[in-house]
Design an enzyme around this catalytic site. Structure first.
Site, PDB file in Angstrom:
ATOM      1  N   LYS A  30      21.042  -8.243  27.382  1.00 49.44           N
ATOM      2  CA  LYS A  30      21.690  -8.671  26.632  1.00 49.44           C
ATOM      3  C   LYS A  30      22.315  -7.887  25.467  1.00 49.44           C
ATOM      4  O   LYS A  30      23.622  -8.033  25.177  1.00 49.44           O
ATOM      5  CB  LYS A  30      20.706  -9.842  25.595  1.00 49.44           C
ATOM      6  CG  LYS A  30      21.364 -10.492  24.524  1.00 49.44           C
ATOM      7  CD  LYS A  30      20.819 -11.632  24.033  1.00 49.44           C
ATOM      8  CE  LYS A  30      19.803 -11.293  23.051  1.00 49.44           C
ATOM      9  NZ  LYS A  30      19.189 -12.370  22.107  1.00 49.44           N
ATOM     10  N   SER A  31      21.804  -6.692  25.285  1.00 44.41           N
ATOM     11  CA  SER A  31      22.402  -5.694  24.343  1.00 44.41           C
ATOM     12  C   SER A  31      23.732  -5.123  25.094  1.00 44.41           C
ATOM     13  O   SER A  31      24.567  -5.057  24.515  1.00 44.41           O
ATOM     14  CB  SER A  31      21.450  -4.796  23.993  1.00 44.41           C
ATOM     15  OG  SER A  31      20.240  -5.102  23.248  1.00 44.41           O
ATOM     16  N   GLY A 103      22.100 -13.360  16.436  1.00 47.78           N
ATOM     17  CA  GLY A 103      22.296 -12.488  15.254  1.00 47.78           C
ATOM     18  C   GLY A 103      22.827 -11.235  15.619  1.00 47.78           C
ATOM     19  O   GLY A 103      23.896 -10.481  14.722  1.00 47.78           O
ATOM     20  N   ARG A 131      19.148 -16.357   8.383  1.00 51.14           N
ATOM     21  CA  ARG A 131      18.704 -15.092   8.549  1.00 51.14           C
ATOM     22  C   ARG A 131      19.639 -14.224   7.535  1.00 51.14           C
ATOM     23  O   ARG A 131      20.721 -14.319   7.342  1.00 51.14           O
ATOM     24  CB  ARG A 131      18.779 -14.595   9.974  1.00 51.14           C
ATOM     25  CG  ARG A 131      17.947 -15.296  10.873  1.00 51.14           C
ATOM     26  CD  ARG A 131      18.376 -15.006  12.134  1.00 51.14           C
ATOM     27  NE  ARG A 131      17.937 -13.442  12.706  1.00 51.14           N
ATOM     28  CZ  ARG A 131      18.087 -12.921  13.837  1.00 51.14           C
ATOM     29  NH1 ARG A 131      18.639 -13.648  14.819  1.00 51.14           N
ATOM     30  NH2 ARG A 131      17.883 -11.397  13.879  1.00 51.14           N
ATOM     31  N   GLN A 178      20.980  -2.979  15.096  1.00 48.49           N
ATOM     32  CA  GLN A 178      22.162  -3.853  14.694  1.00 48.49           C
ATOM     33  C   GLN A 178      22.979  -3.210  13.432  1.00 48.49           C
ATOM     34  O   GLN A 178      24.367  -3.275  13.509  1.00 48.49           O
ATOM     35  CB  GLN A 178      21.723  -5.208  14.311  1.00 48.49           C
ATOM     36  CG  GLN A 178      21.329  -5.868  15.720  1.00 48.49           C
ATOM     37  CD  GLN A 178      20.794  -7.337  15.145  1.00 48.49           C
ATOM     38  OE1 GLN A 178      20.834  -7.775  14.154  1.00 48.49           O
ATOM     39  NE2 GLN A 178      20.395  -8.166  16.136  1.00 48.49           N
ATOM     40  N   ASP A 329      11.444  -6.739  19.993  1.00 47.07           N
ATOM     41  CA  ASP A 329      11.656  -7.865  20.516  1.00 47.07           C
ATOM     42  C   ASP A 329      10.364  -8.407  21.485  1.00 47.07           C
ATOM     43  O   ASP A 329      10.447  -9.767  21.639  1.00 47.07           O
ATOM     44  CB  ASP A 329      13.020  -8.377  21.230  1.00 47.07           C
ATOM     45  CG  ASP A 329      14.144  -8.291  20.102  1.00 47.07           C
ATOM     46  OD1 ASP A 329      13.894  -8.690  19.043  1.00 47.07           O
ATOM     47  OD2 ASP A 329      15.183  -7.865  20.621  1.00 47.07           O
ATOM     48  N   ARG A 407      12.200 -16.414  21.839  1.00 46.18           N
ATOM     49  CA  ARG A 407      11.032 -15.570  22.322  1.00 46.18           C
ATOM     50  C   ARG A 407       9.658 -16.181  22.051  1.00 46.18           C
ATOM     51  O   ARG A 407       8.726 -15.905  22.729  1.00 46.18           O
ATOM     52  CB  ARG A 407      11.235 -14.279  21.899  1.00 46.18           C
ATOM     53  CG  ARG A 407      12.529 -13.450  22.102  1.00 46.18           C
ATOM     54  CD  ARG A 407      12.560 -11.970  21.805  1.00 46.18           C
ATOM     55  NE  ARG A 407      13.901 -11.408  22.134  1.00 46.18           N
ATOM     56  CZ  ARG A 407      14.420 -11.328  23.106  1.00 46.18           C
ATOM     57  NH1 ARG A 407      13.776 -11.614  24.371  1.00 46.18           N
ATOM     58  NH2 ARG A 407      15.730 -10.711  23.323  1.00 46.18           N
TER      59      ARG A 407
END
Length: 453
Positions: A30-31, A103, A131, A178, A329, A407
């Site tokens: 995903k990153s 996010g 968030r 991030q 994560d 998750r």
């Protein structure tokens, strides 16, 4: 972008119908998928990407970059083509940018917009809107961007980028890939040298990929051991051909399930093993997990291997807080593994988990207790006394609350496979944000019954 907050929930009970045996390939990282689209959209020319994760989070990034001028298309072959606008070429979006549950999309795109003379409004679902964005707003305000946010620095949020952005030197107060990435992305269109000082290393996909796209970026270690990352702007990015490796965070659920479900013998192919991401597998090996790397290789500058996993007797350990940034994560599914280990597992330094899609410390404590685990919640982690390999009791007829957190949902699905009575997850729809084929792969392996069984 569907809203999990308003649509009808889709509960499902997870209980093992057999061991996990065979070979699977999980979706792309995903990153890396997020960054492939963002950097491709800022390059001049066409970037081609295979293996892109086609989950809702990444699709939110693609939609936002289209809204700011990039041409992004998916071909029937599965390849994605991204025609970029060039650094400095982002256009004013015509409407709000809906980030859904992502996010990563929100914080990284805030960095891109911060150094372009445009205004963008970011919105998201109920979970994302809780968030806080203050940790990104602070350094980007120093760059010259202006922010109007909901109280508490939350979405909806309006960013007006700086017409004349200022290069900054920013020392991260807490480990956050991030925040680091947002500042570096702002530096792409900022004249001069943007510096990020990182006392605790975090995942380094941004640095690797920025260099790969041609940015002038360097990394040094200073006298106190901190990483000093410098990016000289404005940058000229070159289009790339990218093969996205399998996401280690997605592979984690199947690795833990295979370790816990008796008789399992599974190969998870093409897993990215970037050292800033793969600490979970090292921790599981320390606990006694049989995880063997096969055919280790490099793909696009990222280490990759096939993971051969067999059912194993695990032993509880004290997890070194130093590994937290490299597996932040993966802690929810590690908690599940610890619940079936022999002895006690202690985790500390997990404050970051309280500001994820949910408060993952409290959510996992409550969910695991419902499934029959012995768990103690502390301020910065969980202490789990395992079952010595015995299956969990299961959650009886009470569904676990996932708080719209993908998750938590997948971790408790794994707990259901390692239980006698099964675990009902209150809503499986959020799984699509990062792993849309999760349930399908479990069905294909024969680990759970299909929906029509």
């Amino acid at each position: 972008m569907p809203s999990h907050a308003t649509a009808t929930a889709r509960p499902r009970r997870f209980v093992a119908t057999g061991p996990l045996i065979g070979r699977i390939r999980v979706p792309g990282d995903k990153s890396i998928s997020h960054r492939s689209i963002m950097l491709g959209a800022l390059a001049v020319g066409t970037t081609r990407v295979t293996g892109l994760l086609e989950g809702e989070d990444v699709l939110a990034t693609a939609a936002a970059m289209r809204a700011m001028g990039a041409t992004i298309e998916r071909h029937d072959s599965g390849e994605w083509a991204i025609e970029g606008v060039g650094v400095g070429g982002l256009l004013q979006p015509a409407g709000a940018l809906d980030m859904g549950n992502s996010g990563t999309s929100t914080r990284l795109l805030m960095g891109l917009v911060a150094s372009h003379p445009i205004t963008a409004c970011f919105t998201g679902d109920a979970s994302l809107s809780k968030r806080p964005m203050g940790r990104v707003i602070e350094p980007l305000s120093q760059v010259g961007a202006q922010f109007t946010a909901y109280p508490g620095g939350r979405l909806p949020l309006i960013v007006t980028g700086a017409a004349v952005p200022v290069p900054i030197s920013y020392r991260l107060p807490v480990a956050s890939a991030q925040v680091k990435s947002a500042v570096l992305l702002a530096g792409l269109n900022t004249p001069g040298t943007t510096t990020v000082i990182e006392p605790v290393p975090t995942r380094d996909h941004s640095e690797r990929m920025l260099r790969g796209f041609g940015a002038d970026l360097s990394v040094e270690i200073d006298s106190d051991g901190a990483r000093v990352i410098r990016l000289n702007g404005p940058a000229e990015l070159r289009p790339q051909v990218i093969e996205v490796p399998g996401d280690p965070s997605s592979a984690a659920f199947f690795v833990v399930a295979a370790l816990l479900v008796p008789g399992s013998d599974l190969v998870v192919e093409n897993v990215g093993l970037n050292p800033t991401r793969a600490a979970l597998f090292d921790v599981l090996r320390l606990m006694g997990g049989q995880i063997v790397e096969l055919h280790r290789r490099e793909v696009g500058g990222e280490p990759v291997a096939d993971l051969h996993v067999r059912h194993s007797a695990l032993t509880g350990i004290e997890v070194d807080p130093a590994v937290v940034p490299s597996m932040v994560d993966e802690f929810p599914v590690l908690f599940v593994a610890a619940a079936l280990a022999s002895g006690r597992t202690v985790t500390r330094g997990l404050e970051e988990l309280r500001v994820k899609e949910s408060d993952r410390i409290s959510a996992m404590r409550a969910a695991l207790e419902l499934a029959g685990a012995r768990v103690t919640e502390t301020e910065d982690g969980l202490i789990i006394d395992g079952t010595c390999g015995d299956l969990l009791r299961g959650a009886n007829n009470a569904p676990v609350t996932t708080h719209l957190d993908h998750r938590i949902a997948m971790s408790m699905a794994v707990a259901g496979l390692a239980s006698r009575g099964g675990v009902e997850v209150d809503d499986t729809r959020p799984i699509a944000t990062s792993f849309p084929v999760f349930e399908t792969l479990l069905e294909q392996l024969g680990a759970i019954a299909g929906p029509n069984a």
